[in-house]
Structure formats: structure tokens, C-alpha cells
Design an enzyme around this catalytic site. Sequence first.
Site, PDB file in Angstrom:
ATOM      1  CD  GLU A   1      -2.805   1.247   2.395  1.00 32.38           C
ATOM      2  OE1 GLU A   1      -3.660   2.126   2.397  1.00 32.38           O
ATOM      3  OE2 GLU A   1      -2.559   0.527   3.379  1.00 32.38           O
ATOM      4  CG  ASP A   2       1.883   2.739   3.377  1.00 32.24           C
ATOM      5  OD1 ASP A   2       0.805   3.016   2.829  1.00 32.24           O
ATOM      6  OD2 ASP A   2       1.997   2.584   4.609  1.00 32.24           O
TER       7      ASP A   2
END
Length: 739
Positions: free
Chosen positions: A90-91
Site C-alpha cells: 500500500e505504501d
Amino acid sequence: MLEIDFEKENKAILQEYKELLRISYQTLTPEDKKLIRKAFDVAMDAHKDQRRKSGEAYFFHPIAVAKIVASEIGLGATAIAAALMHDVVEDTPITVEDIEKMFNPKVAQLVEGLTKISKVQKEMNVSMQAENFRKMLLTLNDDVRVILIKIADRLHNMQTLDTMDNYKQVKIASETLYIYAPLAHRLGLYKIKNKLEDLGLKYTEPEIYNDIVSKLKETKEEQDAYIKDISDVLKKTLDEEKMDYIIKGRPKSIYSIYRKMKAQGVGFDEVYDKFALRIVYKSNPHEEKFLAWKIYSIVTDHYRPSPSRLRDWISSPKTTGYEALHITVMGPKGRWVEVQIRSERMDEIAEKGYAAHYKYKQGGSEDSGLDVWLNLLKEALENPETNAVDFVEDFKMNLYSKEIFVFTPKGEIKSLPKGATSLDFAFSIHSEIGIRTRGTRVNGKLVPLNHELKSGDQIEIITSQYQKPTINWLDYVTTSRAKNKIKNVLNENTKKIAEEGKELLTRKLKHLKITLSESVVNELVNFFKLKTSLDLFYRVGVGAIENQQLKDYAAQKSNTFINFFKSKIKRSASTANDDIHKQVLNTNYDMLVFGADQDKLDYKLSSCCSPIPGDEVFGFITINEGIKVHKKDCPNAISLQSNYAYRIIPAKWIDSSQQEFKAILHITGMDTIGLTNKLTKVISDNMNVNIQSISLSGDAGIFKGQITVIVQNNTILKKLIDNIKKIDGIDKVSREYKN
């Protein structure tokens, strides 16, 4: 200065890593340790430039989550590796495919599941929150570990919520109490559930939370001394019996004290059982039950038990797999004390839930409660009809609910959620039995289908091959399993009626010299302002479209002048056809009804929220303006419901063509032999008519009767009255109208 900080930070991170390996509940092999080390290196490198709001390195968060997964939930190396990398996709630029190449498909699958959950918008309304929750549970189909890691992630977020803005704290804490705490409870993670609830309370009701915490501190010495008094008495006898055990005294969780204060309407000092004593004993599997009752006997020799508060979760484990004996005894100074008796195995299952459950499960032939629960969940998730908010409400209903234990006629025990009805019980045995249920007996007595069950009830189901569910059944059941099955059957019945309606329509149009074709169907759908051909055929099938209306259509069709203009403004056939042939019965919300009996009353729509047909609504009885209808999410709803609950009246939009009505018929005639038989035959032969009650009497050759029937509309009723009038000996049939 900065260099020293980095050095210090890296040392602290390595320290955390060593502790992660040390505290793991599962025994890690050298291969496992390699996998965890590799995940640690990948995640540390991926997050190296990220910082949390507090200023510390972001990577402390994944390690903390992995520690909860390893120690408190007790999962193995695959889950620990996934927990370390749960935010990587996600990051950072790393993809799920990269993780699969570097590790294995299982780790990648877990990380992908966790990424899917996180992708939903951070700022979401209730329905988005519900959709998020549904997505999260969908991953259970693949691997329950995704949920367990997500719970660990939420626990660490709650533990580090201090740096957030106040409104975010309240939002996240509310969501935790709404979804994650009950979920942890249902997966048997009681320790984590308590932590989540306490932290949830800390941010949603900070004053109450701080007040309870400070009072627990003030009374700690006194509580410890009190627990020591009881422990010393019990230790003496347990030692004499050569038992291998430990006694732990612990205060109840802050949230459970708060719940008791709220439920009983009392202050902190008036909550008596604020702490519990736990006796955990060593035992081999064969002697577990015997030793538990032996300890029970020792405890009750010294302290008087409350018979109504004995909980035997050993003979009937909870569906989470939880086993223990709970007794509440009158301790010194006239105070009630809860004593929990568990073997070491039971204690591990209570603390670790899922992980310990599977550690001790020896290829068991019976499904464990958890498996059964996951299967039911799967069934609910795979039903495409359910909308997300309903799904969460249904799920929470099954999740939160305390269980009741009831018996089949043969004495088998079944667990159901509190509030379940006798019809729910029928569906819990088997869907086919549920559908065919004609009546139910509870403890030998005939009861209605919506009779609420209590623990200890014995239920017998009476079935009939001719029985079919009606729309009212949805109000008789509380479990989502029963509701889903009833909805599916009602949809099938609708399609059957539509097929009969199509044949009927073909015949009726033939009389009017019209052949049923695709273009005629399109014209009829538009003429009656419907949306699909299924709508049309269904309404013909139940008699909602009368002969006169078809004649009006035929008259209009033969008017060539009108047709000329219609052809000019006709909408494009392709778009019409696409919609018209959808196999969906559109609900045409055209009537508002009130109360449990679905009465039709005068009302006004309130201007503050302007409800429209199909909205979820309630009625509010005003002083001067009669009933005003508000949406359930109206800005004024909470204040009206909390301040004037006695003036609230349930309301809902319905489709009148799918609604059933009660009609009372009075019949008079000459009393001839076999009249009753003929009468009931005519009524039961009439499709879509049910007899609710019948009373007949004869006096000096004159026959009088009153029959209450349930019909779908006026056309069906008129047809029924005409058929009754044709019976030999019947003189008059009239309908009763109540003022």
C-alpha cells in the site's frame, strides 16, 4: 546528532526483532527464522524513509503488529512475515507479484488480502465502513489469518492513538467498538477483545474511562488483600488434594465494569463483582472434566455458590471453542466473586482463540464451532442479494448475540443467537425443513412461528409438503441464514407466478385480437409504467392488472392517430429491450404502512429530510399535524427517538402488488349437506388465497358463516366472491368494512 538518533533507532529496531523471535507462541524452525528475517529486511528497507505522526520510524508499527500476531494471537512464521510486510504494497512501490517472487504464494496472498482491506477510503460513512467490513470478511474465504493480522494492526493503532486529532480518535475508536472488538470476541481472542474495548472506551468516553481507572487504582491494595484471603483458603485444600494448579486474581476489564454500571444504572462502588479469580490446572485430556468439577466442589465447600450464575462451558463449549466452568460465590464481607475454572488447554484456547484451537484439535471428525461459523459466514457472503449495511447488521446480530442452547425432539443440543424464533430453529436444522415449516411446538405446546426461544426449550417442527414461505416470514426470523433462504424462495415463487402470468396474458390478449410479441410486451411495460417484462407477467399472474386495463391498452393500440405520434417520440428500442428483459422483479414502492399490522394511515412527509419512496423511515406522532414521516438518518432522528420514543411509530414503504391484505367475508344461505366441504374447496382451489379463520353455524336450515382470508389484491378477492356465489345453496356473500 541525527546520526546518533539513527543509530539509536536501528539498535531499538534490532532489539524489537530479537524480542519478536523470543516471544513467539509457536516453536520456530531455522527455516521459519530465515523467512521472518527476510520479511524483516524487505519491510525495513521499504519503509526506511517513512515516519509516523509521533516522529518515530514507521517501521516500529509493522514490528509491533508482528509481535501481537506472534505472541498474543500465536500464529506461525507465514503470518508473522505477512504482518511485517502488511503495509508494504500500500505504501511503497513493491507489488504483490514482487512479494510472491521473493517469498511464496501464501505470504503474497496474505499481504494482498491486507492491502485490499486498507485500500478502501480512509474517510468513510457508515455504508462505506460496512462495505469495508464486508470486503474484510470476504477474505475469510481464503484465509482467516488476514483477519487476525488486521485485528493485531487495529490493536496497535489503538495503542498509539494519542498523537491523532480528537475527531479521528473518536471515529477510529467507535469503529473499533462497532466492528473489531466483537470480531475478536467471535474468533475467541478474549484478551485482545478486552484491550480493544478498554481502548475504545478511553477515546469515546474519556471521563468515564479515567474515572474507572483511578478508582481501580485507589482500591487496588484492598482488592489484592481480598483476593489473597480467598486464594489462601482455597490453596490449602487444593494442596491437600495434590492438585497441580495456579490461582490468578484479576480485575474485570474497564469496559465490562462500564457496561455493568450502565446496564444496572449504578455507580462504580455498587458494581460488586469487579474482579475474578481464575484457577488454571494441569491435566491429561481424559481427566479434564472430572478435575474441573472436583475444583468446583472444593470452591463451593468453602463459599456458597449462586445457582443461577453457574455456567458450564465444558459440557457445552461456546461456538468460539471457549471452555471453562464459571461460578459466582459469596466471598468474605458478603461480596460476590466470580471464579473461573480452566485446564491449561482451555486457558490457552481462551487467550489465543483460533491458534490454540487448531493446536489442540486432533483431526476432529466434528466441525469445531469456529469452522461452522466461518461456513455460515461464507454462505452469507456468497449471497449477491444482500446490501452491505444489511449484511453488517445481520452479521453483527449473529456476532454480538449471546447464545441460547435449545434441544431437538431427540435431545440433541443446538446453539442459536439470543432472540431467535422457532422458525429460525427450523432453518438451523435444514433449509428444506425451514421452507416446509407449517407449525412449531415448544416444550410440547403449539406456538406461533415467531415465538422467541429461551435456553433449555425443546422444539419440534411440523412440516407440510404444501407449505410455502410468505413475505411475512421475513418478520418472523432473526438469523441471517433464515432471511437469505426465505428471500431466495420468494424470488423463485415470483418467477413461477410470472410464468403463469405470461400464459394468462397470452390468452387474454387473444380475446382482444392481439398476439403477444416482443413489441407488444415493450408497449405493455411502457403503458403500465413498469420496468421489466417480469414486472408485467408477475402483476398479471397475481391479478393486479385487470381486464378493463388491458381493454384500455387495446383501444389505444387501435387508435392509429395516437400511434403515429408515438412512433415519432418512441425511445430507442435497444435501450428499452436491454432493461425490459432483465429477470428482475422491480419493487415499486407505492404505499407507506405503519406499525406491526402494516396499517394504512394518513401522514405528511417532513420537510427537514424529505423522504422519498423506498427510503428507510419512521413515523412521528405530532401534536397538531398528525403523523409526520422522517428518514431514519434524518438530522432530527436521534433527538426525536431519544426524547419522544413513545411517539415513534414504525413505518415502511411497500409494493402494493406484492402485499397481502386481510378480508372478512360474511356468507348466508341454506344449510345443505356438504356445504362446508364445498366452501373450503372453492377457497383452497383459488390460487394465492389463504384462509386465516373460519366460523360456520346452522340454525333451522339457515346457514351463516364468517371467513377471514388473506389475498394479494381486490381482483383476486372479487374472483373468490364470484366463485363462492356459484356454490349451490349460497344466497349472499358480503365483505365487512371496518370503520
